[in-house]
Design a protein around this motif. Structure first.
Motif, short mmCIF file in Angstrom:
data_model
loop_
_atom_site.label_atom_id
_atom_site.label_comp_id
_atom_site.label_asym_id
_atom_site.label_seq_id
_atom_site.Cartn_x
_atom_site.Cartn_y
_atom_site.Cartn_z
N ILE A 40 0.85 -1.19 0.00
CA ILE A 40 0.00 0.00 0.00
C ILE A 40 0.88 1.24 0.00
O ILE A 40 1.99 1.23 0.54
CB ILE A 40 -0.94 0.01 1.24
N SER A 41 0.39 2.31 -0.61
CA SER A 41 1.12 3.56 -0.64
C SER A 41 1.31 4.08 0.79
O SER A 41 0.45 3.89 1.66
CB SER A 41 0.36 4.60 -1.48
N TRP A 42 2.41 4.78 1.01
CA TRP A 42 2.68 5.35 2.33
C TRP A 42 1.68 6.44 2.69
O TRP A 42 1.43 6.69 3.88
CB TRP A 42 4.10 5.94 2.35
N GLU A 43 1.08 7.10 1.69
CA GLU A 43 0.26 8.29 1.96
C GLU A 43 -0.96 8.03 2.84
O GLU A 43 -1.17 8.75 3.82
CB GLU A 43 -0.16 8.93 0.63
N PRO A 44 -1.81 7.03 2.53
CA PRO A 44 -2.97 6.84 3.41
C PRO A 44 -2.58 6.44 4.83
O PRO A 44 -3.27 6.81 5.78
CB PRO A 44 -3.77 5.74 2.70
N ILE A 45 -1.48 5.69 4.97
CA ILE A 45 -1.05 5.32 6.32
C ILE A 45 -0.56 6.55 7.07
O ILE A 45 -0.90 6.77 8.24
CB ILE A 45 0.06 4.25 6.25
N ALA A 46 0.25 7.38 6.39
CA ALA A 46 0.75 8.60 7.02
C ALA A 46 -0.40 9.52 7.40
O ALA A 46 -0.40 10.14 8.48
CB ALA A 46 1.73 9.30 6.09
N ALA A 47 -1.39 9.65 6.52
CA ALA A 47 -2.53 10.51 6.81
C ALA A 47 -3.33 9.99 7.99
O ALA A 47 -3.84 10.77 8.81
CB ALA A 47 -3.42 10.62 5.57
N GLU A 48 -3.44 8.67 8.11
CA GLU A 48 -4.16 8.09 9.25
C GLU A 48 -3.43 8.36 10.55
O GLU A 48 -4.06 8.60 11.59
CB GLU A 48 -4.33 6.58 9.04
N ILE A 49 -2.09 8.31 10.51
CA ILE A 49 -1.31 8.49 11.73
C ILE A 49 -1.21 9.96 12.13
O ILE A 49 -1.40 10.31 13.30
CB ILE A 49 0.10 7.89 11.55
N TRP A 50 -0.92 10.86 11.15
CA TRP A 50 -0.64 12.26 11.48
C TRP A 50 -1.78 13.21 11.09
O TRP A 50 -1.69 14.41 11.36
CB TRP A 50 0.66 12.71 10.82
N GLY A 51 -2.79 12.70 10.42
CA GLY A 51 -3.90 13.55 10.03
C GLY A 51 -3.60 14.32 8.75
O GLY A 51 -2.54 14.15 8.13
N ALA A 88 -2.31 16.92 6.31
CA ALA A 88 -1.13 17.79 6.36
C ALA A 88 -0.57 17.90 4.95
O ALA A 88 -0.97 17.19 4.03
CB ALA A 88 -0.08 17.23 7.32
N ASN A 89 0.36 18.83 4.78
CA ASN A 89 1.05 18.99 3.51
C ASN A 89 1.73 17.68 3.13
O ASN A 89 2.34 17.01 3.97
CB ASN A 89 2.07 20.12 3.65
N ARG A 90 1.63 17.31 1.85
CA ARG A 90 2.18 16.02 1.41
C ARG A 90 3.67 15.92 1.69
O ARG A 90 4.16 14.88 2.14
CB ARG A 90 1.92 15.82 -0.08
N ASP A 91 4.43 16.98 1.43
CA ASP A 91 5.86 16.95 1.68
C ASP A 91 6.16 16.77 3.16
O ASP A 91 7.09 16.05 3.54
CB ASP A 91 6.52 18.23 1.15
N ALA A 92 5.37 17.44 4.02
CA ALA A 92 5.57 17.31 5.47
C ALA A 92 5.26 15.88 5.92
O ALA A 92 5.98 15.31 6.76
CB ALA A 92 4.68 18.30 6.21
N LEU A 93 4.19 15.31 5.34
CA LEU A 93 3.88 13.93 5.68
C LEU A 93 4.99 12.98 5.27
O LEU A 93 5.34 12.05 6.00
CB LEU A 93 2.57 13.51 5.00
#
Length: 298
Positions: A233-244, A246-251
């Motif tokens: 799975i892409s890192w993006e949905p997991i990162a968004a779930e963990i940190w909410g 946010a800016n994609r680069d910051a995530l």
């Protein structure tokens, strides 16, 4: 390549024991102890890679008042087989070199006891017996190898080569001092099957014969999320779930930093660092070997 241990018995006699020798009440064992509080076959010596261990066979023994079922032997130890029945380790002599296995896709590893060599999803050694695998085991003075489809085992000597599933493997000698280096222990150790219990904020790793390892915090959340998905799975949905949101680069920065921390935690706990695998296209997955299991309790 023979290891020996010098032991003083409760009655003051001196014994020199090696791999497979048994301590117990029977007259026929390698170190007989004439005491009703000692089991017939109480404990056994076992050479496990770079260490000589004492393994409990019936009941436990104690060191410094603490009951244990196995112990890495060192000179100077006093071991209580029962209350008032003590043996003393006077010396441990290990061989200058030990046998290791390496090959196509297999980092050099030191087998211990009985091991299975498998090739899927990549070549690795698993502690214990496995059907339809190449089996290696020690008799104390020698090593044996039986390949799938072969009725009889062959003696395995340094320099021997064999082919399994189209891959070539070989037995090599490793100096005991080199085998004891931390990097070799972490990268080249035999992999015991993992049972991974995920609870979102904590992850517990269970391995046979080893203490439970626990990882918590963001690292545990990453592992729990990957375990719940069960596929790359892409890192993006997991990162968004963990940190909410946010800016994609910051995530991405948060993800990369915490992934490095996670790998360091896995290494410190002596869990294989390829547990988390990236495919180079932004996707990540939890890599499980044949005998690994996940219990998702998130």
């Amino acid at each position: 390549m023979r290891a020996v241990v010098q032991i003083r018995s409760p009655d003051g006699q001196h014994y020199e024991l090696s791999h497979g020798d048994i301590i117990g009440r029977l007259w026929s064992v390698a170190m007989p102890i004439d005491d009703a509080r000692v089991s017939e076959a109480h404990a056994m010596l076992s050479l496990r890679g770079r260490e000589m261990k004492l393994l409990a066979l019936r009941g436990l023994f104690a060191v410094d008042g603490r009951p244990v079922n196995q112990l890495v032997l060192q000179a100077g130890q006093t071991i209580s087989l029962a209350r008032g029945v003590e043996i003393v380790i006077e010396g441990v002599a290990l061989p200058d070199r030990v046998l290791a296995v390496e090959g196509d896709g297999l980092v050099r590893q030191i087998p211990t006891g009985v091991c299975a060599l498998v090739t899927q999803p990549e070549p690795h050694l698993i502690a214990g017996y496995r059907d339809n695998a190449a089996i290696l085991w020690s008799t104390g003075n020698a090593w044996r190898l039986r390949l799938p489809g072969e009725a009889e085992p062959r003696e395995l000597n340094i320099g021997d080569q064999w082919v399994l599933d189209g891959r070539r493997f070989r037995a090599v000698a490793v100096a005991l001092t080199a085998a004891g280096e931390q990097a070799t222990r972490v990268r080249g150790s035999v992999r015991a099957p993992l049972t991974i219990i995920t609870r979102f904020d904590t992850v517990h790793f269970h391995r046979d014969g080893q203490p439970v390892a626990t990882i918590s915090g963001i690292s545990a959340r990453i592992i729990s999320a990957l375990a719940a998905v069960g596929n790359p799975i892409s890192w993006e949905p997991i990162a968004a779930e963990i940190w909410g949101a946010a800016n994609r680069d910051a995530l991405r920065r948060k993800w990369d930093v915490n992934l490095v921390r996670l790998r360091k935690k896995l290494q410190a706990a002596r869990i294989r660092t390829d547990l988390i695998r990236a495919d180079g296209n932004g996707n990540f997955e939890l890599v499980l070997y044949d005998d690994d299991q996940v219990d998702d309790q998130s």
